[in-house]
Scaffold this motif. Structure first.
Motif, short mmCIF file in Angstrom:
data_model
loop_
_atom_site.label_atom_id
_atom_site.label_comp_id
_atom_site.label_asym_id
_atom_site.label_seq_id
_atom_site.Cartn_x
_atom_site.Cartn_y
_atom_site.Cartn_z
N TRP A 131 0.83 -1.20 0.00
CA TRP A 131 0.00 0.00 0.00
C TRP A 131 0.87 1.25 0.00
O TRP A 131 0.62 2.19 -0.75
N ALA A 134 2.47 1.65 -3.41
CA ALA A 134 1.50 2.12 -4.41
C ALA A 134 1.15 3.59 -4.18
O ALA A 134 1.02 4.36 -5.13
N ARG A 135 1.01 3.99 -2.93
CA ARG A 135 0.68 5.38 -2.60
C ARG A 135 1.77 6.34 -3.08
O ARG A 135 1.49 7.42 -3.58
N MET A 143 -2.35 2.20 -7.35
CA MET A 143 -3.25 1.84 -6.26
C MET A 143 -4.33 0.86 -6.72
O MET A 143 -4.71 -0.05 -5.98
N TRP A 146 -2.82 -2.44 -6.69
CA TRP A 146 -2.68 -2.94 -5.33
C TRP A 146 -4.00 -3.56 -4.85
O TRP A 146 -4.01 -4.64 -4.28
N TRP A 147 -5.12 -2.88 -5.10
CA TRP A 147 -6.42 -3.42 -4.69
C TRP A 147 -6.70 -4.76 -5.35
O TRP A 147 -7.13 -5.71 -4.69
#
Length: 198
Positions: A131, A134-135, A143, A146-147
């Motif tokens: 996370w 990705a941020r 992001m 990532w989800w």
């Protein structure tokens, strides 16, 4: 349409390249049809152009070295200092699912004492790393990736009320996780067959 019925006398046999002997071709020879070869174009100075390219490359390398010294390429500061802070401040606040009354009975399984389950803690720590990465990414799709590619597969295991790590969780705290997998040391003969560095 090509006439394939032409006789040998009708075939065009001239060398269109302009060279009488194609085996005597010099690839470095000046092209008489190129207007810049005779030096007619004053804007072309090979020595100056080459020097300019070299200077540009040197400038780029100096910029990269300066960025490294300034710390711009250094590790980016995470939004959450620890994965525990991320679980409390982000994961438990954003991820919302219909949970059943008890593990294995219906719905999904979750225990507020998630830190008692080594697999859950390990998966959540991995999710926090992903996370934060990705941020901080420059990619607009980081992001979303990532989800889809990290969070969703982990949630399927973490919340699995049939066989997941918290699948027997009870609200009264009477369950604190399944026992560790049985383990026996590998026999030395097999250790030699499967060395650690292979």
């Amino acid at each position: 349409m090509v006439n394939l019925s032409a006789t040998d006398d009708e075939w065009q046999t001239d060398d269109e390249t302009g060279y009488e002997n194609p085996y005597d071709y010099d690839p470095n020879a000046a092209d008489e049809n190129d207007p810049t070869v005779d030096g007619d174009d004053p804007s072309l100075d090979l020595d100056e152009d080459t020097d300019a390219i070299t200077e540009d490359e040197d400038d780029e390398l100096e910029d990269v070295e300066a960025d490294e010294e300034d710390g711009e390429l250094a590790e980016i500061e995470p939004m959450y200092p620890t994965y525990e802070a991320w679980v409390e401040g982000w994961f438990t606040q954003v991820i919302r699912r219909k949970m059943g009354p008890g593990g294995g009975e219906s719905g999904l399984a979750w225990d507020a004492r998630w830190w008692l389950y080594p697999e859950v803690a390990g998966r959540l720590k991995s999710l926090w790393f992903g996370w934060e990465e990705a941020r901080a990414s420059d990619k607009a799709s980081a992001m979303s990736n990532w989800w889809i590619h990290q969070l969703d597969p982990h949630l399927r295991v973490i919340f699995d009320s049939d066989s997941g790590p918290m699948s027997h969780a009870k609200r009264d705290g009477s369950f604190s996780g399944w026992p560790a997998l049985p383990y026996e040391p590998m026999p030395p003969s097999l250790r030699d067959e499967y060395p650690a560095d292979s």
